[in-house]
Design a protein around this motif. Structure first.
Motif, PDB file in Angstrom:
ATOM      1  N   THR A 242     -42.267  54.028  70.768  1.00 56.37           N
ATOM      2  CA  THR A 242     -42.951  52.868  70.192  1.00 56.37           C
ATOM      3  C   THR A 242     -42.489  51.564  70.831  1.00 56.37           C
ATOM      4  OG1 THR A 242     -43.257  53.996  68.064  1.00 56.37           O
ATOM      5  CG2 THR A 242     -43.445  51.601  68.075  1.00 56.37           C
ATOM      6  N   LEU A 243     -41.170  51.391  70.948  1.00 50.64           N
ATOM      7  CA  LEU A 243     -40.661  50.149  71.540  1.00 50.64           C
ATOM      8  C   LEU A 243     -40.907  50.097  73.041  1.00 50.64           C
ATOM      9  CD1 LEU A 243     -37.356  49.513  69.564  1.00 50.64           C
ATOM     10  CD2 LEU A 243     -39.512  48.272  69.428  1.00 50.64           C
ATOM     11  N   LEU A 244     -40.894  51.251  73.687  1.00 49.36           N
ATOM     12  CA  LEU A 244     -41.216  51.289  75.115  1.00 49.36           C
ATOM     13  C   LEU A 244     -42.650  50.811  75.340  1.00 49.36           C
ATOM     14  CD1 LEU A 244     -39.865  52.280  77.825  1.00 49.36           C
ATOM     15  CD2 LEU A 244     -41.244  54.351  77.541  1.00 49.36           C
ATOM     16  N   LEU A 245     -43.579  51.344  74.555  1.00 46.93           N
ATOM     17  CA  LEU A 245     -44.971  50.919  74.673  1.00 46.93           C
ATOM     18  C   LEU A 245     -45.139  49.457  74.292  1.00 46.93           C
ATOM     19  CD1 LEU A 245     -46.854  54.015  73.196  1.00 46.93           C
ATOM     20  CD2 LEU A 245     -46.649  53.360  75.591  1.00 46.93           C
ATOM     21  N   TYR A 246     -44.362  49.019  73.315  1.00 45.17           N
ATOM     22  CA  TYR A 246     -44.422  47.620  72.872  1.00 45.17           C
ATOM     23  C   TYR A 246     -44.065  46.667  74.006  1.00 45.17           C
ATOM     24  CZ  TYR A 246     -42.904  43.390  70.355  1.00 45.17           C
ATOM     25  OH  TYR A 246     -42.717  42.100  69.933  1.00 45.17           O
ATOM     26  N   VAL A 247     -42.931  46.922  74.669  1.00 45.25           N
ATOM     27  CA  VAL A 247     -42.508  46.005  75.734  1.00 45.25           C
ATOM     28  C   VAL A 247     -43.405  46.138  76.964  1.00 45.25           C
ATOM     29  CG1 VAL A 247     -40.131  45.935  74.925  1.00 45.25           C
ATOM     30  CG2 VAL A 247     -40.772  47.615  76.658  1.00 45.25           C
ATOM     31  N   TYR A 248     -43.914  47.328  77.217  1.00 47.68           N
ATOM     32  CA  TYR A 248     -44.840  47.505  78.341  1.00 47.68           C
ATOM     33  C   TYR A 248     -46.148  46.764  78.075  1.00 47.68           C
ATOM     34  CZ  TYR A 248     -42.054  51.107  80.708  1.00 47.68           C
ATOM     35  OH  TYR A 248     -41.082  51.778  81.394  1.00 47.68           O
TER      36      TYR A 248
END
Length: 322
Positions: A242-248
């Motif tokens: 979730t956070l990976l997709l958020y920052v991407y």
């Protein structure tokens, strides 16, 4: 009629957001990693690795490192990454930068200012090179995980307790934010800026292709503090993805050159990072104002900035200079 129009607009926004997520993961070559982390157990059952495969010298060598079928993972990762990234990015480019070019004051962070054709070609080629590096790395890591390689990610929310799960969310976010800020600011050191980071600042009016258009050393460094997490820190797979997709997602929005409001109160709009490209040595953060606020490196109206004004705080503004 009004409800229908509103529903249509909301669906278009949702579709656009999903498209940005796809574009962002493809740009960094991590789409395959996302799939593998989310569906590892299912995929391992669906495509079991046979012990009889390790009969030739090269397979034995790959098996020792849990990298059976590595060429297939890399080829698949690269082909799909390029297909998704070029497909999504060019559709974005066509819709805004070609179809609505004469209406840039409605949507563009820097209206009526565009990259030269030479810089556009440069960012596409350099961004694609880094995407290739990211895709190969993603293929290797995905292959390792699929063949039973060690990972510290866990799948049950209560495996380490609810409190640990909840605290891991802000901790991982801060890990990303702190690393992103300090590494980014490091590359704004006069020496490293001129030797490395200036390549990225060639794009004064960034586009989606600018997201990964940087020196390969810098690209690798920014990917490393994210890639290391699943092998060092126990983290729920849902939190990580979730956070990976958020920052991407926000990384892609920040470089789009398109006016986009933030979804969250701590998140700057796309103008924040666009101003970083326009003003150079200011607004170093990506996912929040926090680190810039702590270090007093936010863009201020009473300061002036430029490529030769290092330090992040600018200098007293001259009348009419901004």
């Amino acid at each position: 009629m009004g409800n229908f129009t509103e529903t249509k607009e909301n669906l278009l926004k949702l579709g656009f957001m999903c498209g940005v997520f796809v574009l962002a993961t493809a740009a960094r070559g991590d789409w395959l990693l996302v799939v593998v982390y989310l569906f590892r157990d299912y995929l391992q059952d669906l495509f079991p690795v046979s012990e009889n495969e390790a009969k030739t010298d090269h397979v034995i060598s790959l098996s020792r490192w849990r990298l059976q079928n590595l060429p297939l993972f890399i080829i698949f990762s690269v082909i799909v990454s390029f297909t998704m990234f070029w497909g999504m990015a060019w559709s974005w480019q066509w819709y805004y930068y070609i179809k609505r070019r004469d209406k840039s004051e409605e949507w563009k962070c820097q209206p009526n200012k565009f990259l030269s054709p030479k810089d556009e070609r440069h960012e596409i080629m350099l961004g694609s090179l880094n995407m290739l590096l990211g895709s190969v790395a993603s293929g290797i890591i995905s292959c390792y995980i699929m063949n039973g390689g060690h990972t510290t990610l866990y799948y049950g929310i209560l495996d380490r307790g609810l409190l640990y799960f909840l605290l891991s969310i802000p901790c991982f976010f801060l890990w990303i934010e702190v690393n992103a800020y300090y590494f980014h600011r490091l590359f704004h050191n006069p020496y490293l800026y001129k030797k490395v980071h200036k390549i990225h600042h060639r794009y004064h009016q960034p586009t989606a292709f600018s997201t990964t258009a940087m020196h390969p050393l810098e690209f690798t460094l920014h990917q490393s503090y994210l890639a290391i997490v699943p092998f060092v820190f126990p983290l729920h797979v849902g939190v990580f993805i979730t956070l990976l997709l958020y920052v991407y997602y926000y990384g892609m929005c920040d470089h789009s050159g398109i006016k986009m409001d933030a979804l969250w109160p701590w998140q700057p709009s796309s103008m924040f990072h666009d101003n970083h490209h326009r003003l150079f040595h200011v607004n170093f953060g990506f996912n929040s104002f926090l680190m810039d606020w702590l270090h007093d490196t936010l863009d201020k109206a009473d300061r002036e900035y430029g490529e030769d004004v290092f330090g992040g705080r600018g200098r007293p503004v001259k009348t009419g200079s901004r």
